[in-house]
Design a protein around this motif. Structure first.
Motif, PDB file in Angstrom:
ATOM      1  N   ASN A 229     -25.920   9.644  -1.932  1.00  0.00           N
ATOM      2  CA  ASN A 229     -25.882   9.912  -3.360  1.00  0.00           C
ATOM      3  C   ASN A 229     -24.440   9.915  -3.848  1.00  0.00           C
ATOM      4  O   ASN A 229     -23.528  10.240  -3.096  1.00  0.00           O
ATOM      5  N   GLU A 230     -24.260   9.582  -5.122  1.00  0.00           N
ATOM      6  CA  GLU A 230     -22.904   9.601  -5.690  1.00  0.00           C
ATOM      7  C   GLU A 230     -22.420  11.047  -5.792  1.00  0.00           C
ATOM      8  O   GLU A 230     -22.972  11.844  -6.543  1.00  0.00           O
ATOM      9  N   PRO A 231     -21.392  11.401  -5.012  1.00  0.00           N
ATOM     10  CA  PRO A 231     -20.862  12.774  -5.070  1.00  0.00           C
ATOM     11  C   PRO A 231     -19.958  12.944  -6.288  1.00  0.00           C
ATOM     12  O   PRO A 231     -19.536  11.968  -6.913  1.00  0.00           O
ATOM     13  N   GLU A 232     -19.669  14.193  -6.585  1.00  0.00           N
ATOM     14  CA  GLU A 232     -18.672  14.466  -7.616  1.00  0.00           C
ATOM     15  C   GLU A 232     -17.342  13.891  -7.137  1.00  0.00           C
ATOM     16  O   GLU A 232     -16.947  14.090  -5.989  1.00  0.00           O
ATOM     17  N   GLN A 233     -16.682  13.159  -8.016  1.00  0.00           N
ATOM     18  CA  GLN A 233     -15.453  12.472  -7.625  1.00  0.00           C
ATOM     19  C   GLN A 233     -14.224  13.351  -7.814  1.00  0.00           C
ATOM     20  O   GLN A 233     -14.125  14.094  -8.783  1.00  0.00           O
ATOM     21  N   LEU A 234     -13.305  13.240  -6.870  1.00  0.00           N
ATOM     22  CA  LEU A 234     -12.017  13.919  -6.984  1.00  0.00           C
ATOM     23  C   LEU A 234     -11.170  13.209  -8.037  1.00  0.00           C
ATOM     24  O   LEU A 234     -11.209  11.984  -8.138  1.00  0.00           O
ATOM     25  N   GLN A 235     -10.415  13.970  -8.788  1.00  0.00           N
ATOM     26  CA  GLN A 235      -9.438  13.432  -9.736  1.00  0.00           C
ATOM     27  C   GLN A 235      -8.135  14.161  -9.441  1.00  0.00           C
ATOM     28  O   GLN A 235      -8.040  15.362  -9.687  1.00  0.00           O
ATOM     29  N   ILE A 236      -7.163  13.447  -8.889  1.00  0.00           N
ATOM     30  CA  ILE A 236      -5.911  14.058  -8.468  1.00  0.00           C
ATOM     31  C   ILE A 236      -4.760  13.383  -9.205  1.00  0.00           C
ATOM     32  O   ILE A 236      -4.694  12.156  -9.278  1.00  0.00           O
ATOM     33  N   ALA A 237      -3.851  14.184  -9.724  1.00  0.00           N
ATOM     34  CA  ALA A 237      -2.646  13.671 -10.383  1.00  0.00           C
ATOM     35  C   ALA A 237      -1.431  14.203  -9.628  1.00  0.00           C
ATOM     36  O   ALA A 237      -1.277  15.415  -9.472  1.00  0.00           O
ATOM     37  N   LEU A 238      -0.604  13.297  -9.145  1.00  0.00           N
ATOM     38  CA  LEU A 238       0.573  13.669  -8.359  1.00  0.00           C
ATOM     39  C   LEU A 238       1.846  13.137  -9.013  1.00  0.00           C
ATOM     40  O   LEU A 238       1.823  12.094  -9.659  1.00  0.00           O
ATOM     41  N   GLN A 239       2.927  13.833  -8.795  1.00  0.00           N
ATOM     42  CA  GLN A 239       4.242  13.388  -9.247  1.00  0.00           C
ATOM     43  C   GLN A 239       5.078  13.041  -8.023  1.00  0.00           C
ATOM     44  O   GLN A 239       4.874  13.585  -6.949  1.00  0.00           O
ATOM     45  N   ASP A 240       6.035  12.169  -8.205  1.00  0.00           N
ATOM     46  CA  ASP A 240       6.980  11.819  -7.148  1.00  0.00           C
ATOM     47  C   ASP A 240       8.137  12.804  -7.234  1.00  0.00           C
ATOM     48  O   ASP A 240       8.919  12.772  -8.180  1.00  0.00           O
ATOM     49  N   THR A 241       8.236  13.691  -6.257  1.00  0.00           N
ATOM     50  CA  THR A 241       9.338  14.660  -6.224  1.00  0.00           C
ATOM     51  C   THR A 241      10.394  14.248  -5.199  1.00  0.00           C
ATOM     52  O   THR A 241      11.319  15.004  -4.941  1.00  0.00           O
ATOM     53  N   GLU A 242      10.255  13.062  -4.625  1.00  0.00           N
ATOM     54  CA  GLU A 242      11.178  12.570  -3.606  1.00  0.00           C
ATOM     55  C   GLU A 242      12.375  11.821  -4.195  1.00  0.00           C
ATOM     56  O   GLU A 242      13.456  11.845  -3.640  1.00  0.00           O
TER      57      GLU A 242
ATOM     58  N   ARG B 183       7.077   2.715 -10.884  1.00  0.00           N
ATOM     59  CA  ARG B 183       5.670   2.330 -10.966  1.00  0.00           C
ATOM     60  C   ARG B 183       4.742   3.534 -10.958  1.00  0.00           C
ATOM     61  O   ARG B 183       4.927   4.481 -10.203  1.00  0.00           O
ATOM     62  N   HIS B 184       3.705   3.438 -11.780  1.00  0.00           N
ATOM     63  CA  HIS B 184       2.581   4.378 -11.783  1.00  0.00           C
ATOM     64  C   HIS B 184       1.406   3.664 -11.133  1.00  0.00           C
ATOM     65  O   HIS B 184       1.075   2.532 -11.486  1.00  0.00           O
ATOM     66  N   ASN B 185       0.774   4.322 -10.158  1.00  0.00           N
ATOM     67  CA  ASN B 185      -0.388   3.773  -9.457  1.00  0.00           C
ATOM     68  C   ASN B 185      -1.638   4.541  -9.845  1.00  0.00           C
ATOM     69  O   ASN B 185      -1.612   5.769  -9.895  1.00  0.00           O
ATOM     70  N   LEU B 186      -2.710   3.819 -10.085  1.00  0.00           N
ATOM     71  CA  LEU B 186      -4.013   4.443 -10.241  1.00  0.00           C
ATOM     72  C   LEU B 186      -4.843   3.956  -9.063  1.00  0.00           C
ATOM     73  O   LEU B 186      -5.293   2.807  -9.024  1.00  0.00           O
ATOM     74  N   ASN B 187      -4.974   4.834  -8.039  1.00  0.00           N
ATOM     75  CA  ASN B 187      -5.639   4.515  -6.773  1.00  0.00           C
ATOM     76  C   ASN B 187      -7.104   4.911  -6.834  1.00  0.00           C
ATOM     77  O   ASN B 187      -7.423   6.087  -6.996  1.00  0.00           O
ATOM     78  N   HIS B 188      -7.994   3.926  -6.694  1.00  0.00           N
ATOM     79  CA  HIS B 188      -9.444   4.159  -6.675  1.00  0.00           C
ATOM     80  C   HIS B 188      -9.879   4.168  -5.213  1.00  0.00           C
ATOM     81  O   HIS B 188      -9.768   3.149  -4.525  1.00  0.00           O
ATOM     82  N   TYR B 189     -10.350   5.314  -4.740  1.00  0.00           N
ATOM     83  CA  TYR B 189     -10.718   5.482  -3.328  1.00  0.00           C
ATOM     84  C   TYR B 189     -12.227   5.400  -3.123  1.00  0.00           C
ATOM     85  O   TYR B 189     -12.991   6.038  -3.854  1.00  0.00           O
ATOM     86  N   PHE B 190     -12.612   4.644  -2.086  1.00  0.00           N
ATOM     87  CA  PHE B 190     -14.012   4.480  -1.718  1.00  0.00           C
ATOM     88  C   PHE B 190     -14.215   4.909  -0.271  1.00  0.00           C
ATOM     89  O   PHE B 190     -13.303   4.810   0.547  1.00  0.00           O
TER      90      PHE B 190
ATOM     91  N   VAL C 146      -6.756   8.816  -7.554  1.00  0.00           N
ATOM     92  CA  VAL C 146      -5.480   9.513  -7.446  1.00  0.00           C
ATOM     93  C   VAL C 146      -4.460   8.761  -8.293  1.00  0.00           C
ATOM     94  O   VAL C 146      -4.216   7.571  -8.087  1.00  0.00           O
ATOM     95  N   SER C 147      -3.886   9.464  -9.244  1.00  0.00           N
ATOM     96  CA  SER C 147      -2.795   8.932 -10.051  1.00  0.00           C
ATOM     97  C   SER C 147      -1.502   9.412  -9.404  1.00  0.00           C
ATOM     98  O   SER C 147      -1.320  10.612  -9.200  1.00  0.00           O
ATOM     99  N   ASP C 148      -0.639   8.457  -9.024  1.00  0.00           N
ATOM    100  CA  ASP C 148       0.635   8.855  -8.435  1.00  0.00           C
ATOM    101  C   ASP C 148       1.750   7.921  -8.901  1.00  0.00           C
ATOM    102  O   ASP C 148       1.493   6.910  -9.558  1.00  0.00           O
TER     103      ASP C 148
END
Length: 182
Positions: A2-15, A103-110, A94-96
């Motif tokens: 079944n389709e689970p609730e999806q994670l939504q994560i927003a990260l910043q580059d602190t490096e 660059r801003h990445n919008l990563n779609h995880y499967f 995951v937005s990072d």
């Protein structure tokens, strides 16, 4: 599954210092498992603007013009792992940021189950610049590998992005296994 609730994560580059973002990139990535419970990743060996490092990363890459996410993830997994897969579900997004390359990445995880493996079809830069190779690990070993590789700035960015996704994938697989045993 079944389709689970999806994670939504927003990260910043602190490096690296934030000197402005000038482009976005849509990316597909996958946690790939086989019937025995092994997980598949790519090992990346690089020496570039991000520094010298050996890293672990989920397989995936950029979504091409006119491509939907499912087509893109199947293509990327065939290219990088030589894997044909069944897509079980979308884990989340995951937005990072990579400040160093603006660059801003919008990563779609499967979450995907490997159906079969064949030849990889790596791009020239994946061979010559990143020295990609397939890495097959158990869950605990994968978690340890991310921790081990988090000693570099890029390794920390990757671990921050991918460990929550890996942990969620493992929890989904454990729940599915419990359901199947009932």
């Amino acid at each position: 599954m079944n389709e689970p609730e999806q994670l939504q994560i927003a990260l910043q580059d602190t490096e690296w210092p934030d000197t402005g973002i000038d482009h976005d990139r849509q990316i597909v990535r996958a946690i790939v498992v086989d019937e025995e419970g092994s997980y598949y990743f790519v090992r990346v060996e690089r020496d570039d603007a991000f520094g010298r490092a050996t890293l672990i990363e989920t397989s995936g890459g950029g979504v091409e013009e006119g491509e939907d996410l499912h087509t893109a993830i199947r293509r990327e997994l065939r290219e990088e792992l030589g894997a044909s897969v069944e897509i079980l579900c979308k884990i989340g997004t995951v937005s990072d940021y990579y400040n160093l390359i603006h660059r801003h990445n919008l990563n779609h995880y499967f979450l995907c189950r490997a159906v079969r493996f064949g030849e990889t079809h790596l791009m020239q830069d994946e061979i010559e610049c990143f020295h990609l190779s397939t890495l097959r690990l158990g869950y605990e070993d994968a978690v340890k590998e991310y921790a081990l590789r988090a000693c570099t700035p890029l390794g920390r960015l990757l671990a921050n992005r991918e460990l929550p996704i890996l942990k969620r994938a493992n929890a989904l697989l454990q729940a599915q296994n419990r359901e199947e045993r009932k």
